[in-house]
Design a protein around this motif. Structure first.
Motif, PDB file in Angstrom:
ATOM      1  N   HIS A  39       0.824  -1.200   0.000  1.00 47.85           N
ATOM      2  CA  HIS A  39       0.000   0.000   0.000  1.00 47.85           C
ATOM      3  C   HIS A  39       0.863   1.257   0.000  1.00 47.85           C
ATOM      4  CE1 HIS A  39      -2.797  -3.008   1.446  1.00 47.85           C
ATOM      5  NE2 HIS A  39      -3.773  -2.187   1.106  1.00 47.85           N
ATOM      6  N   TYR A  40       0.264   2.349  -0.471  1.00 47.53           N
ATOM      7  CA  TYR A  40       0.825   3.688  -0.343  1.00 47.53           C
ATOM      8  C   TYR A  40       0.169   4.354   0.854  1.00 47.53           C
ATOM      9  CZ  TYR A  40       2.157   3.230  -5.273  1.00 47.53           C
ATOM     10  OH  TYR A  40       2.681   2.820  -6.453  1.00 47.53           O
ATOM     11  N   TRP A  41       0.869   5.271   1.502  1.00 46.45           N
ATOM     12  CA  TRP A  41       0.296   6.060   2.580  1.00 46.45           C
ATOM     13  C   TRP A  41      -0.071   7.424   2.020  1.00 46.45           C
ATOM     14  CZ3 TRP A  41      -2.174   6.059   6.846  1.00 46.45           C
ATOM     15  CH2 TRP A  41      -2.225   7.180   7.656  1.00 46.45           C
ATOM     16  N   ILE A  42      -1.315   7.825   2.183  1.00 45.88           N
ATOM     17  CA  ILE A  42      -1.778   9.131   1.720  1.00 45.88           C
ATOM     18  C   ILE A  42      -2.025   9.984   2.962  1.00 45.88           C
ATOM     19  CG2 ILE A  42      -3.512  10.378   0.391  1.00 45.88           C
ATOM     20  CD1 ILE A  42      -4.058   7.756  -1.087  1.00 45.88           C
ATOM     21  N   LYS A  43      -1.085  10.864   3.254  1.00 45.08           N
ATOM     22  CA  LYS A  43      -1.154  11.628   4.493  1.00 45.08           C
ATOM     23  C   LYS A  43      -2.286  12.648   4.484  1.00 45.08           C
ATOM     24  CE  LYS A  43       1.475  14.120   7.874  1.00 45.08           C
ATOM     25  NZ  LYS A  43       2.755  14.499   8.381  1.00 45.08           N
ATOM     26  N   SER A  44      -2.629  13.195   3.323  1.00 46.65           N
ATOM     27  CA  SER A  44      -3.666  14.228   3.279  1.00 46.65           C
ATOM     28  C   SER A  44      -5.028  13.700   3.717  1.00 46.65           C
ATOM     29  CB  SER A  44      -3.768  14.822   1.873  1.00 46.65           C
ATOM     30  OG  SER A  44      -4.123  13.824   0.939  1.00 46.65           O
ATOM     31  N   VAL A  45      -5.283  12.418   3.536  1.00 49.10           N
ATOM     32  CA  VAL A  45      -6.562  11.830   3.966  1.00 49.10           C
ATOM     33  C   VAL A  45      -6.365  10.772   5.056  1.00 49.10           C
ATOM     34  CG1 VAL A  45      -7.818  12.299   1.849  1.00 49.10           C
ATOM     35  CG2 VAL A  45      -6.512  10.197   2.041  1.00 49.10           C
ATOM     36  N   TRP A  46      -5.134  10.595   5.547  1.00 49.20           N
ATOM     37  CA  TRP A  46      -4.790   9.663   6.612  1.00 49.20           C
ATOM     38  C   TRP A  46      -5.315   8.265   6.315  1.00 49.20           C
ATOM     39  CZ3 TRP A  46      -1.501  10.447  10.624  1.00 49.20           C
ATOM     40  CH2 TRP A  46      -1.095  11.761  10.832  1.00 49.20           C
ATOM     41  N   SER A  47      -4.965   7.733   5.155  1.00 45.19           N
ATOM     42  CA  SER A  47      -5.383   6.374   4.818  1.00 45.19           C
ATOM     43  C   SER A  47      -4.359   5.722   3.902  1.00 45.19           C
ATOM     44  CB  SER A  47      -6.762   6.375   4.159  1.00 45.19           C
ATOM     45  OG  SER A  47      -6.712   7.047   2.929  1.00 45.19           O
ATOM     46  N   TYR A  48      -4.456   4.411   3.797  1.00 41.20           N
ATOM     47  CA  TYR A  48      -3.611   3.626   2.910  1.00 41.20           C
ATOM     48  C   TYR A  48      -4.359   3.411   1.607  1.00 41.20           C
ATOM     49  CZ  TYR A  48      -1.019   2.396   7.136  1.00 41.20           C
ATOM     50  OH  TYR A  48      -0.282   2.437   8.289  1.00 41.20           O
ATOM     51  N   GLU A  49      -3.611   3.349   0.496  1.00 45.72           N
ATOM     52  CA  GLU A  49      -4.218   3.037  -0.793  1.00 45.72           C
ATOM     53  C   GLU A  49      -3.510   1.831  -1.376  1.00 45.72           C
ATOM     54  OE1 GLU A  49      -4.177   5.138  -5.011  1.00 45.72           O
ATOM     55  OE2 GLU A  49      -5.474   6.191  -3.593  1.00 45.72           O
ATOM     56  N   CYS A  50      -4.292   0.853  -1.783  1.00 44.96           N
ATOM     57  CA  CYS A  50      -3.765  -0.388  -2.339  1.00 44.96           C
ATOM     58  C   CYS A  50      -3.052  -0.101  -3.658  1.00 44.96           C
ATOM     59  CB  CYS A  50      -4.909  -1.380  -2.550  1.00 44.96           C
ATOM     60  SG  CYS A  50      -4.398  -2.932  -3.297  1.00 44.96           S
ATOM     61  N   LYS A  51      -1.873  -0.664  -3.841  1.00 42.94           N
ATOM     62  CA  LYS A  51      -1.129  -0.485  -5.089  1.00 42.94           C
ATOM     63  C   LYS A  51      -1.770  -1.232  -6.245  1.00 42.94           C
ATOM     64  CE  LYS A  51       3.458   0.326  -3.146  1.00 42.94           C
ATOM     65  NZ  LYS A  51       4.857  -0.126  -3.139  1.00 42.94           N
ATOM     66  N   SER A  52      -2.563  -2.244  -5.952  1.00 43.28           N
ATOM     67  CA  SER A  52      -3.170  -3.062  -6.987  1.00 43.28           C
ATOM     68  C   SER A  52      -4.513  -2.508  -7.467  1.00 43.28           C
ATOM     69  CB  SER A  52      -3.352  -4.482  -6.472  1.00 43.28           C
ATOM     70  OG  SER A  52      -3.954  -5.295  -7.438  1.00 43.28           O
ATOM     71  N   CYS A  53      -5.470  -2.363  -6.552  1.00 41.80           N
ATOM     72  CA  CYS A  53      -6.820  -1.960  -6.969  1.00 41.80           C
ATOM     73  C   CYS A  53      -7.185  -0.532  -6.559  1.00 41.80           C
ATOM     74  CB  CYS A  53      -7.858  -2.939  -6.415  1.00 41.80           C
ATOM     75  SG  CYS A  53      -8.081  -2.836  -4.623  1.00 41.80           S
ATOM     76  N   ARG A  54      -6.296   0.155  -5.846  1.00 38.45           N
ATOM     77  CA  ARG A  54      -6.459   1.532  -5.427  1.00 38.45           C
ATOM     78  C   ARG A  54      -7.579   1.751  -4.394  1.00 38.45           C
ATOM     79  NH1 ARG A  54      -4.034   5.499  -9.556  1.00 38.45           N
ATOM     80  NH2 ARG A  54      -4.775   6.839  -7.907  1.00 38.45           N
ATOM     81  N   ALA A  55      -8.007   0.697  -3.744  1.00 39.04           N
ATOM     82  CA  ALA A  55      -8.993   0.819  -2.667  1.00 39.04           C
ATOM     83  C   ALA A  55      -8.307   1.442  -1.460  1.00 39.04           C
ATOM     84  CB  ALA A  55      -9.573  -0.524  -2.306  1.00 39.04           C
ATOM     85  N   ARG A  56      -9.030   2.249  -0.717  1.00 43.28           N
ATOM     86  CA  ARG A  56      -8.451   2.914   0.461  1.00 43.28           C
ATOM     87  C   ARG A  56      -8.858   2.220   1.742  1.00 43.28           C
ATOM     88  NH1 ARG A  56      -8.646   9.303  -1.052  1.00 43.28           N
ATOM     89  NH2 ARG A  56      -7.203   9.128  -2.801  1.00 43.28           N
ATOM     90  N   THR A  57      -7.916   2.198   2.685  1.00 45.79           N
ATOM     91  CA  THR A  57      -8.128   1.611   3.989  1.00 45.79           C
ATOM     92  C   THR A  57      -7.724   2.641   5.041  1.00 45.79           C
ATOM     93  OG1 THR A  57      -7.559  -0.554   3.099  1.00 45.79           O
ATOM     94  CG2 THR A  57      -7.550  -0.329   5.487  1.00 45.79           C
ATOM     95  N   SER A  58      -8.613   2.938   5.956  1.00 50.26           N
ATOM     96  CA  SER A  58      -8.311   3.927   6.994  1.00 50.26           C
ATOM     97  C   SER A  58      -7.538   3.276   8.133  1.00 50.26           C
ATOM     98  CB  SER A  58      -9.595   4.556   7.527  1.00 50.26           C
ATOM     99  OG  SER A  58     -10.318   3.631   8.281  1.00 50.26           O
ATOM    100  N   LEU A  59      -7.033   4.099   9.044  1.00 48.67           N
ATOM    101  CA  LEU A  59      -6.316   3.580  10.207  1.00 48.67           C
ATOM    102  C   LEU A  59      -7.236   2.782  11.115  1.00 48.67           C
ATOM    103  CD1 LEU A  59      -4.040   6.549  11.304  1.00 48.67           C
ATOM    104  CD2 LEU A  59      -3.331   4.375  10.341  1.00 48.67           C
ATOM    105  N   ARG A  60      -8.496   3.147  11.186  1.00 50.90           N
ATOM    106  CA  ARG A  60      -9.430   2.489  12.110  1.00 50.90           C
ATOM    107  C   ARG A  60     -10.013   1.202  11.561  1.00 50.90           C
ATOM    108  NH1 ARG A  60     -13.642   6.872  13.868  1.00 50.90           N
ATOM    109  NH2 ARG A  60     -14.016   6.717  11.652  1.00 50.90           N
ATOM    110  N   SER A  61      -9.999   0.993  10.260  1.00 53.16           N
ATOM    111  CA  SER A  61     -10.640  -0.197   9.724  1.00 53.16           C
ATOM    112  C   SER A  61      -9.794  -1.446   9.987  1.00 53.16           C
ATOM    113  CB  SER A  61     -10.887  -0.064   8.227  1.00 53.16           C
ATOM    114  OG  SER A  61      -9.682  -0.020   7.514  1.00 53.16           O
ATOM    115  N   GLY A  62     -10.485  -2.539  10.199  1.00 49.56           N
ATOM    116  CA  GLY A  62      -9.806  -3.805  10.445  1.00 49.56           C
ATOM    117  C   GLY A  62      -9.368  -3.940  11.863  1.00 49.56           C
TER     118      GLY A  62
END
Length: 62
Positions: A39-62
């Motif tokens: 994943h990439y870290w996107i600091k402006s929205v405080w979430s991770y973005e998958c390198k494969s499908c570009r889905a975002r995952t927040s710090l709180r999810s999971g």
């Protein structure tokens, strides 16, 4: 941890977010959509973005 010890440990919201990001980086992030683990870290929205499908995952999810 009660609210008093929590506020004593984290002096700001950003300090709290940085702590949870460090803990999440230790565990690793797995995409809930495709299962990819890079994943990439996107600091402006405080979430991770998958390198494969570009889905975002927040710090709180999971």
């Amino acid at each position: 941890m009660n609210i008093f010890s929590f506020t004593a440990h984290f002096d700001s919201e950003e300090a709290c977010r940085n702590h949870f990001k460090q803990e999440r980086d230790k565990i690793g992030v797995k995409c809930q959509r495709c299962g990819h683990t890079h994943h990439y870290w996107i600091k402006s929205v405080w979430s991770y973005e998958c390198k494969s499908c570009r889905a975002r995952t927040s710090l709180r999810s999971g």
